[in-house]
Scaffold this active site. Structure first.
Site, PDB file in Angstrom:
ATOM      1  N   CYS A  91     -50.252 -26.683 -20.756  1.00 47.37           N
ATOM      2  CA  CYS A  91     -49.152 -26.043 -20.013  1.00 47.37           C
ATOM      3  C   CYS A  91     -48.087 -27.039 -19.591  1.00 47.37           C
ATOM      4  CB  CYS A  91     -49.716 -25.322 -18.782  1.00 47.37           C
ATOM      5  SG  CYS A  91     -48.430 -24.536 -17.777  1.00 47.37           S
TER       6      CYS A  91
ATOM      7  N   ARG B 127     -46.611 -26.961 -15.257  1.00 46.19           N
ATOM      8  CA  ARG B 127     -47.550 -27.248 -14.181  1.00 46.19           C
ATOM      9  C   ARG B 127     -46.954 -27.756 -12.884  1.00 46.19           C
ATOM     10  NH1 ARG B 127     -51.805 -30.995 -16.962  1.00 46.19           N
ATOM     11  NH2 ARG B 127     -50.437 -31.026 -18.791  1.00 46.19           N
TER      12      ARG B 127
ATOM     13  N   TRP C 195     -44.024 -17.566 -15.799  1.00 48.65           N
ATOM     14  CA  TRP C 195     -42.900 -16.918 -16.490  1.00 48.65           C
ATOM     15  C   TRP C 195     -42.809 -17.554 -17.865  1.00 48.65           C
ATOM     16  CZ3 TRP C 195     -42.198 -19.378 -11.676  1.00 48.65           C
ATOM     17  CH2 TRP C 195     -41.840 -20.725 -11.753  1.00 48.65           C
TER      18      TRP C 195
ATOM     19  N   GLU D 269     -41.313 -19.673 -26.522  1.00 44.87           N
ATOM     20  CA  GLU D 269     -42.536 -18.903 -26.803  1.00 44.87           C
ATOM     21  C   GLU D 269     -42.175 -17.599 -27.499  1.00 44.87           C
ATOM     22  OE1 GLU D 269     -43.965 -19.318 -22.416  1.00 44.87           O
ATOM     23  OE2 GLU D 269     -45.754 -19.080 -23.658  1.00 44.87           O
TER      24      GLU D 269
END
Ligand code: ARG
Length: 347
Positions: free
Chosen positions: A58, A61, A223, A228
């Site tokens: 991720c 973070r 979010w 992506e």
């Protein structure tokens, strides 16, 4: 029960949450005496946040401390769990101003079959694939359980909830809970692509591991980062495969790789995604800003004398990776706990 894992979690909790040695001793004694570790809501909240901090894949973070944790471990009926999932969706969506959240359900009891709470169905038909190819198997499972999709490219899948060994139950998500964004471009006519995406990615297929306990149902969300959607979901050839149609709109030369039509179409699609979410008032972050935020996270972690771990291949955005600092430095993919892990699909 794994005492060692429980102890190392409780030590971490003690250190970071201002508890003392006495507290630790009595808490461990309690675990021994009850022969089980039942985290308090406060411990669970801390664990879920640290689990995010430890999520090597991720890039987002920096915001780990802002995670809202809903403790729903007492729920044991499908309907109640469904309602808790709707509450999660509503809280997280927040009219577009997305709030990171996790809902934790009873371990060893609840299982959510969906990959994400909101996801589009996919169908293999004689005339090719309709919808999201990523969902083909799960969509079949839903239809075997009695659900019937409208067979558009964007049918929202139902929630499939299993409690214990009971048969899974299927629940439609009422339309008003599903915020979506139509994709348009500030300059080009992208409306004719008829594409959209949902506002909130809520991963529901991973297990949340804390103190040796696996919470198999613990859906969580942040979010979106634009890529992506714009560089994967809508662009991958085995997903929505939009680049050829975009190249047409942009009038690009698709007869030669070297015209870089894919790259140009990809950039415009990513511009369109960021533009559309912004216009719709839905939280989204571009990959350059996300990388800068990750840099702040690295700084914050080093100030706290913690090593930042990460999965380089996942942290890199799929668009212009070498423009981010992440590309140019190594990062150790060491797995710390608490954390979120993949688990075997229930179907
Ligand atoms: N990549 C996944 C998707 O496109 C979502 C993963 C979680 N993403 C996030 N921004 N929290 O649906």
């Amino acid at each position: 029960m794994n005492l060692q894992e429980i102890e190392s979690f409780l030590i971490l909790y003690k250190e970071e949450c201002g508890k003392n040695e006495e507290w630790l001793e009595s808490r461990l004694e309690q675990v021994q005496c009850e022969q089980q570790f039942e985290p308090t809501t406060e411990e669970l909240t801390f664990a879920a946040r640290v689990g995010w901090r430890n999520s090597n894949k991720c890039i987002g973070r920096l915001f780990w401390q802002s995670l809202t944790v809903f403790d729903e471990r007492t729920l044991t009926d499908e309907k109640g769990i469904f309602e808790a999932l709707l509450r999660h969706i509503e809280f997280a969506t927040n009219g577009g101003k997305i709030r990171p959240a996790i809902t934790v359900f009873a371990n060893d009891l609840v299982r959510i079959w969906n990959h994400q709470l909101i996801r589009y169905a996919g169908y293999e038909t004689a005339n090719g694939i309709i919808g999201d190819a990523h969902s083909i198997t799960f969509t079949k499972v839903c239809e075997d359980l009695g659900w019937k999709g409208a067979r558009t490219n964007f049918d929202v899948l139902p929630l499939v909830i299993q409690v214990g060994d009971r048969a899974p139950q299927v629940f439609d998500i009422p339309g008003e809970y599903v915020l979506e964004v139509d994709i348009s471009h500030p300059e080009y006519d992208f409306e004719r692509l008829n594409i959209k995406w949902y506002a909130v990615p809520i991963i529901s297929s991973m297990r949340f591991n804390c103190g040796g306990i696996d919470y198999q149902a613990a859906p969580f969300n942040g979010w979106y980062m634009g890529t992506e959607i714009g560089a994967r979901n809508l662009a991958d050839t085995d997903r929505y495969n939009c680049l050829p149609k975009i190249a047409e709109i942009l009038d690009l030369d698709t007869s030669r790789n070297a015209s870089l039509w894919k790259d140009r179409a990809l950039i415009e699609l990513n511009i369109a995604v960021l533009h559309s979410y912004k216009e719709a008032g839905v939280s989204i972050v571009d990959h350059h800003t996300a990388a800068q935020q990750f840099k702040l996270f690295e700084q914050q972690e080093s100030d706290a004398a913690r090593e930042v771990t990460g999965n380089w291949a996942w942290l890199l955005p799929p668009v212009s990776p070498a423009t981010t600092h992440i590309y140019h430095q190594p990062i150790a993919n060491i797995i710390k706990k608490p954390n979120y892990f993949y688990q075997k699909q229930p179907y």
